[in-house]
Design an enzyme around this catalytic site. Structure first.
Site, PDB file in Angstrom:
ATOM      1  N   VAL A  66       0.860  -1.187   0.000  1.00 20.20           N
ATOM      2  CA  VAL A  66       0.000   0.000   0.000  1.00 20.20           C
ATOM      3  C   VAL A  66       0.896   1.235   0.000  1.00 20.20           C
ATOM      4  CG1 VAL A  66      -1.699   1.301   1.337  1.00 20.20           C
ATOM      5  CG2 VAL A  66      -1.796  -1.205   1.307  1.00 20.20           C
ATOM      6  N   VAL A  68       1.171   5.552  -1.575  1.00 22.38           N
ATOM      7  CA  VAL A  68       0.700   6.690  -2.368  1.00 22.38           C
ATOM      8  C   VAL A  68       1.909   7.605  -2.602  1.00 22.38           C
ATOM      9  CG1 VAL A  68      -0.791   8.747  -2.313  1.00 22.38           C
ATOM     10  CG2 VAL A  68      -1.675   6.536  -1.535  1.00 22.38           C
ATOM     11  N   ARG A  74      -2.696  12.446   1.400  1.00 25.36           N
ATOM     12  CA  ARG A  74      -3.773  13.104   2.153  1.00 25.36           C
ATOM     13  C   ARG A  74      -4.777  13.807   1.238  1.00 25.36           C
ATOM     14  NH1 ARG A  74      -0.805  10.405   4.346  1.00 25.36           N
ATOM     15  NH2 ARG A  74       0.294  10.727   6.314  1.00 25.36           N
ATOM     16  N   ARG A  75      -5.050  13.134   0.104  1.00 25.57           N
ATOM     17  CA  ARG A  75      -6.121  13.618  -0.776  1.00 25.57           C
ATOM     18  C   ARG A  75      -7.148  12.526  -1.020  1.00 25.57           C
ATOM     19  NH1 ARG A  75      -2.775  16.137  -5.836  1.00 25.57           N
ATOM     20  NH2 ARG A  75      -1.052  17.022  -4.647  1.00 25.57           N
ATOM     21  N   GLY A  76      -7.114  11.477  -0.189  1.00 26.33           N
ATOM     22  CA  GLY A  76      -8.133  10.424  -0.304  1.00 26.33           C
ATOM     23  C   GLY A  76      -7.764   9.275  -1.227  1.00 26.33           C
ATOM     24  N   LEU A  78      -5.717   6.669  -0.700  1.00 29.78           N
ATOM     25  CA  LEU A  78      -5.782   5.396   0.031  1.00 29.78           C
ATOM     26  C   LEU A  78      -7.239   5.008   0.277  1.00 29.78           C
ATOM     27  CD1 LEU A  78      -4.602   3.059   1.711  1.00 29.78           C
ATOM     28  CD2 LEU A  78      -4.613   4.601   3.678  1.00 29.78           C
ATOM     29  N   SER A 100       2.652  -0.036   8.538  1.00 35.04           N
ATOM     30  CA  SER A 100       3.893   0.733   8.691  1.00 35.04           C
ATOM     31  C   SER A 100       3.737   1.740   9.836  1.00 35.04           C
ATOM     32  CB  SER A 100       4.223   1.468   7.387  1.00 35.04           C
ATOM     33  OG  SER A 100       3.172   2.364   7.072  1.00 35.04           O
ATOM     34  N   GLU A 101       2.507   2.286   9.979  1.00 33.66           N
ATOM     35  CA  GLU A 101       2.213   3.222  11.068  1.00 33.66           C
ATOM     36  C   GLU A 101       0.862   2.826  11.658  1.00 33.66           C
ATOM     37  OE1 GLU A 101       3.736   7.530  10.281  1.00 33.66           O
ATOM     38  OE2 GLU A 101       2.905   6.761   8.420  1.00 33.66           O
ATOM     39  N   TYR A 105      -4.840   2.241   9.900  1.00 27.90           N
ATOM     40  CA  TYR A 105      -5.817   1.252   9.460  1.00 27.90           C
ATOM     41  C   TYR A 105      -7.022   1.037  10.367  1.00 27.90           C
ATOM     42  CZ  TYR A 105      -2.342   0.361   5.912  1.00 27.90           C
ATOM     43  OH  TYR A 105      -1.475   0.510   4.869  1.00 27.90           O
ATOM     44  N   PHE A 380       4.413 -10.018   5.242  1.00 23.55           N
ATOM     45  CA  PHE A 380       3.972  -9.925   3.842  1.00 23.55           C
ATOM     46  C   PHE A 380       3.689  -8.507   3.535  1.00 23.55           C
ATOM     47  CE2 PHE A 380       0.320 -10.848   6.497  1.00 23.55           C
ATOM     48  CZ  PHE A 380      -0.657  -9.984   6.085  1.00 23.55           C
TER      49      PHE A 380
END
Ligand SMILES: CC(C)(COP(=O)(O)OP(=O)(O)OC[C@H]1O[C@@H](n2cnc3c(N)ncnc32)[C@H](O)[C@@H]1OP(=O)(O)O)[C@@H](O)C(=O)NCCC(=O)NCCS
Length: 380
Positions: A66, A68, A74-76, A78, A100-101, A105, A380
């Protein structure tokens, strides 16, 4: 796509590695975000097999890669990709990922479901408790020459470990290829093999900070685990032996001086997101009887609702109901509780799980606990 993910994660994978992971991708499992003709975001899922408490195996959509572009965050992007990606998961009762952060999620219904604790054994002066056996039977081997045995042990280990994942042959090719880019400055693998367990480790560091890091230890029996640790703690010339493992690991109980085993970090591992709540709750076994009505909210996919969960002799029945709810929580909380790594009472203390009666929370704790600690099978 490789450019976006390389920019997102700061690593480039070899063509062979990409091809091995691609072999786990079902048709239509990749989503991209575009700005005109330009690809500015990617997300995909892998077809994985997740072991749940009791040993049943669920098909799991394993979300990965995943990213971007830094120019389009931060424009949607994801959010858009995730809506489409989850629409394509109709064949899966559950989805999982590594984050990752930790902020990203939860909003999509994922909750941390295993715990990664990093342990370091300061092995000089470490002695095994006199009551701990010395089963022996460990050999130093070249892994490629023992592939069938390694695969068999890994299969036995993952079948009994909540969070375990099936390792397909293409991923074994990758493990055994031991590519330079996956060594992170360490030596090639060393491999210890016991009839019921194995450990891979690498050596790192200069004379003053000599370290062996165990990258994978799979033991199908308690004897194999002890036998492997006898050898690892005996690695003369090394100051430290490190491993990422589950909380409550046996290592501290093996030594006369448990202070020589230090926890250097605690992180989340696998995150889970229920897609078919009744099917997933029925798949695992439970440690105590239970009668409860759960009200689960799911803002992202709308798969929540009110479910009656009844457990008898370890096995669950779960179905939608109109009865009054005993417990209210978000779907991410259920994901966190599912493998037994996080307790209902912890979420109740945080007011993220609300029950009319504290006895219901205690009953959830008793039912969801797993006697085998949950552990992520592989990254993974
Ligand atoms: C993480 C990443 C994919 C987010 O993509 P994005 O397109 O910026 O995310 P969106 O704009 O769709 O954000 C959706 C929501 O999540 C929030 N969010 C996204 N990334 C976040 C982050 N890293 N920390 C906190 N919140 C985050 C946004 O603020 C937004 O919240 P809102 O709906 O309340 O406004 C992107 O920052 C990235 O590629 N990072 C580097 C690679 C990476 O970490 N990938 C994840 C691998 S597990």
């Amino acid at each position: 796509m490789n450019l976006i993910t390389a920019t997102g994660f700061g690593v480039r994978r070899s063509e062979e590695t990409v091809a091995a992971w691609r072999s786990l991708m079902p048709a239509d499992s990749v989503v991209v975000a575009c700005d005109g003709d330009e690809v500015v975001g990617t997300a995909l899922f892998l077809d994985l097999q997740l072991t749940v408490p009791g040993g049943a195996v669920l098909p799991m959509a394993g979300v990965s890669l995943v990213a971007v572009a830094p120019t389009h965050r931060r424009r949607g992007a994801l959010s858009g990709m995730f809506s489409e990606l989850h629409r394509r998961m109709a064949a899966y009762p559950i989805a999982g990922l590594e984050a990752s952060e930790a902020e990203i999620y939860g909003r999509f219904g994922y909750g941390p479901a295993t715990v990664w604790e990093r342990l370091e054994v300061h092995r000089r002066g470490a002695r095994f408790h006199p009551d701990v056996p010395d089963p022996g039977g460990v050999r130093v081997v070249r892994p490629a020459e023992h592939r069938a045995q390694l695969e068999d042990i890994d299969e036995r280990w993952r079948r009994q470990t909540p969070g375990g994942l099936r390792t397909p042959a293409r991923l074994w090719d990758e493990i055994l290829a031991d590519r330079e880019e996956s060594r992170e400055g360490g030596t090639p693998y060393y491999c210890l093999l016991h009839p019921d367990g194995f450990a891979f480790y690498r050596l790192y560091g200069s004379d003053e900070k000599n370290k062996a890091e165990v990258t994978k230890l799979a033991a199908a029996t308690a004897e194999a685990e002890i036998a492997l640790w006898r050898v690892l703690v005996g690695l003369d010339l090394k100051e430290i032996v490190g491993i990422h493992t589950h909380p409550g690991h046996v290592l501290r109980y093996l030594l006369t001086d448990p202070r020589l085993v230090r926890t250097t970090s605690v992180e989340d591992g696998l995150w889970l997101r229920m897609l078919d709540i009744p099917a997933v709750l029925q798949a695992r076994t439970y440690s105590a009887d239970l009668d409860v009505v759960l009200e689960i909210s799911d803002d992202f996919l709308g798969r929540g609702g009110r479910f009656a969960l009844q457990v008898r002799d370890g096995h669950a029945q779960c179905a939608p109901t109109t009865a009054d709810a005993d417990v209210h929580a978000e779907v991410s909380v259920l994901g966190s509780m599912y493998l037994g790594a996080h307790r209902a009472s912890s979420f109740a203390s945080a007011q993220r799980l609300r029950a009319n009666d504290s006895a219901v929370v205690a009953a959830l704790d008793a039912a969801f606990v797993s006697d085998v600690p949950a552990e992520l099978g592989y990254g993974f």
